[in-house]
Enzyme design. Structure first.
Site, PDB file in Angstrom:
ATOM      1  N   ASP A  23       0.943  -1.167   0.001  1.00  0.00           N
ATOM      2  CA  ASP A  23      -0.059  -0.150   0.118  1.00  0.00           C
ATOM      3  C   ASP A  23       0.784   1.170  -0.033  1.00  0.00           C
ATOM      4  O   ASP A  23       2.174   0.909   0.328  1.00  0.00           O
ATOM      5  CB  ASP A  23      -0.952  -0.008   1.074  1.00  0.00           C
ATOM      6  CG  ASP A  23      -1.803   1.191   1.286  1.00  0.00           C
ATOM      7  OD1 ASP A  23      -2.575   1.670   0.415  1.00  0.00           O
ATOM      8  OD2 ASP A  23      -1.883   1.959   2.443  1.00  0.00           O
ATOM      9  N   SER A  24       0.244   2.207  -0.010  1.00  0.00           N
ATOM     10  CA  SER A  24       1.094   3.569   0.011  1.00  0.00           C
ATOM     11  C   SER A  24       1.571   4.008   1.244  1.00  0.00           C
ATOM     12  O   SER A  24       2.248   4.871   1.507  1.00  0.00           O
ATOM     13  CB  SER A  24      -0.003   4.572  -0.495  1.00  0.00           C
ATOM     14  OG  SER A  24      -1.041   4.728   0.543  1.00  0.00           O
ATOM     15  N   CYS A  86      -4.505  -1.177  -1.987  1.00  0.00           N
ATOM     16  CA  CYS A  86      -4.523   0.209  -2.280  1.00  0.00           C
ATOM     17  C   CYS A  86      -5.647   0.493  -3.139  1.00  0.00           C
ATOM     18  O   CYS A  86      -5.405   0.015  -4.257  1.00  0.00           O
ATOM     19  CB  CYS A  86      -3.230   0.885  -2.445  1.00  0.00           C
ATOM     20  SG  CYS A  86      -3.147   2.503  -2.487  1.00  0.00           S
ATOM     21  N   GLU A 164      -1.514   8.117   8.661  1.00  0.00           N
ATOM     22  CA  GLU A 164      -0.090   7.698   8.630  1.00  0.00           C
ATOM     23  C   GLU A 164       0.653   8.093   9.828  1.00  0.00           C
ATOM     24  O   GLU A 164       1.583   7.638  10.236  1.00  0.00           O
ATOM     25  CB  GLU A 164       0.675   8.456   7.664  1.00  0.00           C
ATOM     26  CG  GLU A 164       0.359   7.583   6.064  1.00  0.00           C
ATOM     27  CD  GLU A 164       0.806   6.352   6.110  1.00  0.00           C
ATOM     28  OE1 GLU A 164       2.003   6.195   6.362  1.00  0.00           O
ATOM     29  OE2 GLU A 164      -0.064   5.182   5.605  1.00  0.00           O
ATOM     30  N   CYS A 196     -10.941   3.554   0.627  1.00  0.00           N
ATOM     31  CA  CYS A 196      -9.590   3.559   0.800  1.00  0.00           C
ATOM     32  C   CYS A 196      -9.081   2.802   1.739  1.00  0.00           C
ATOM     33  O   CYS A 196      -9.783   2.466   3.083  1.00  0.00           O
ATOM     34  CB  CYS A 196      -9.304   4.976   1.102  1.00  0.00           C
ATOM     35  SG  CYS A 196      -7.494   5.290   1.573  1.00  0.00           S
ATOM     36  N   HIS A 198      -6.985   2.838   4.103  1.00  0.00           N
ATOM     37  CA  HIS A 198      -6.763   3.507   5.518  1.00  0.00           C
ATOM     38  C   HIS A 198      -7.919   3.724   6.202  1.00  0.00           C
ATOM     39  O   HIS A 198      -7.728   3.729   7.436  1.00  0.00           O
ATOM     40  CB  HIS A 198      -6.163   4.897   5.192  1.00  0.00           C
ATOM     41  CG  HIS A 198      -4.410   4.966   4.600  1.00  0.00           C
ATOM     42  ND1 HIS A 198      -4.054   4.459   3.554  1.00  0.00           N
ATOM     43  CD2 HIS A 198      -3.331   5.217   5.407  1.00  0.00           C
ATOM     44  CE1 HIS A 198      -2.852   4.459   3.531  1.00  0.00           C
ATOM     45  NE2 HIS A 198      -2.353   4.925   4.470  1.00  0.00           N
TER      46      HIS A 198
HETATM   47  N1  DGL Z   1      -4.697   3.091   1.225  1.00  0.00           N
HETATM   48  C1  DGL Z   1      -4.742   4.036  -0.107  1.00  0.00           C
HETATM   49  C2  DGL Z   1      -6.067   3.595  -0.813  1.00  0.00           C
HETATM   50  O1  DGL Z   1      -6.672   2.786  -0.701  1.00  0.00           O
HETATM   51  C3  DGL Z   1      -4.577   5.300   0.085  1.00  0.00           C
HETATM   52  C4  DGL Z   1      -4.145   6.286  -0.842  1.00  0.00           C
HETATM   53  C5  DGL Z   1      -3.263   7.216  -0.588  1.00  0.00           C
HETATM   54  O2  DGL Z   1      -1.894   7.031  -0.238  1.00  0.00           O
HETATM   55  O3  DGL Z   1      -3.847   8.493  -1.014  1.00  0.00           O
HETATM   56  O4  DGL Z   1      -6.215   4.551  -1.830  1.00  0.00           O
END
Ligand code: DGL
Length: 282
Positions: A23-24, A86, A164, A196, A198
């Site tokens: 993931d990011s 993600c 984060e 998302c 997160h």
């Molecule tokens: N967890 C990522 C998603 O599902 C977050 C994206 C981001 O870093 O902006 O979209």
């Protein structure tokens, strides 16, 4: 097409094949926990690209490059399948990954289909990143499943950054969640899609602000079922009955990065903080 076997020979005695998840940042841990529950015998690898979070406002070319590099890194550590945990990276890069890698690549998409089936008011809210909401995949999803309902989308700028930082319930996070959720409730949404990975970490806060009777839907569990299905289909399920270990890497510059991953994962996990090192040297 890069063959899995050319990156890491499967007959190598030192590496147990694993499921690679990325993931990011820390968001994909909300998917990893479902994969762990459903496939407890699998070795799991997780990469948090926190140095580059958020992906939401970044270009497609940038996200493709990161997804490519991280996938190859995970394959180099034994990944037999990749889960793009993600929504934003799935929308931007999954087609490229599937065309370049010859292992199962499983992605995410906002749960518009189950939300359309669940809503009673006929109004569904979708919380996601700008990258996801402006993607062609999301447009196709709406065209397919959003026809008979009203879908109200809300880009949640700044929320990924709060999560984060490990702020799941503080003042800044509360203010953002209230700002993004209230307009959905005002237009009659009774079902909200957490688009998302997160956002499941602030689900209690979203539920509190949305109020009783509003259904929140995320896709972690469904994606974990899909991972099981794809591995079964490909004959790649782990055969050992021993519990799989979970290993994670983070490139976050924050001093508490390892603790945050342990906290959000909520189970045994071996975490390595690699700072800004290039992945080819790790
Ligand atoms: N967890 C990522 C998603 O599902 C977050 C994206 C981001 O870093 O902006 O979209």
């Amino acid at each position: 097409m890069v063959a899995y076997s050319s990156i890491y020979p499967p007959e190598s005695p030192c590496v147990v094949p694993a499921i690679g998840v990325f993931d990011s940042g820390v968001g994909g841990l909300s998917v990893l926990r479902h994969i762990r529950e459903q496939l407890p015998g699998e070795r799991l690898l997780y990469f948090a690209d926190s140095l580059n979070a958020p992906y939401g406002p970044k270009s497609q070319a940038f996200i493709i490059e990161r997804s490519r590099e991280i996938s190859r890194f995970l394959i180099g550590h034994g990944a037999k399948a990749i889960v793009v945990a993600c929504n934003t990276a799935t929308a931007a890069a999954i087609q490229t990954l599937r065309s370049e890698l010859d292992i199962p690549i499983i992605g995410m998409e906002p749960a518009v289909k189950p939300a359309a089936a669940a809503t009673r008011s006929g109004v569904v809210g979708v919380l996601a990143t700008t990258g996801t909401l402006k993607s062609a995949q999301f447009a196709a999803l709406l065209a397919h499943y959003g026809k008979n309902i009203k879908v109200v989308t809300q880009a949640c700028l700044g929320l990924v950054e709060c999560i984060e930082r490990g702020d799941l319930d503080g003042k800044a996070t509360r203010a953002l969640v209230a700002e993004y959720v209230a307009p959905l409730i005002d237009v009659g949404a009774d079902t909200i899609v957490l688009g998302c990975t997160h956002y499941p970490f602030v689900k209690p806060l979203i539920a509190e602000i949305a109020g009783p009777g509003v259904v929140l839907i995320d896709t972690g569990e469904a994606v974990a079922r899909q991972v099981r299905h794809r591995l079964e289909e490909a004959g790649l399920l782990a055969v050992s009955g021993t519990p799989g270990i979970v290993r994670a890497w983070t490139n976050s510059p924050a001093g508490n990065a390892k603790q945050l991953i342990r906290l959000l994962h909520g189970g045994d996990i071996e975490v390595e903080a690699i700072g800004g090192q290039s992945l080819s040297s790790v």
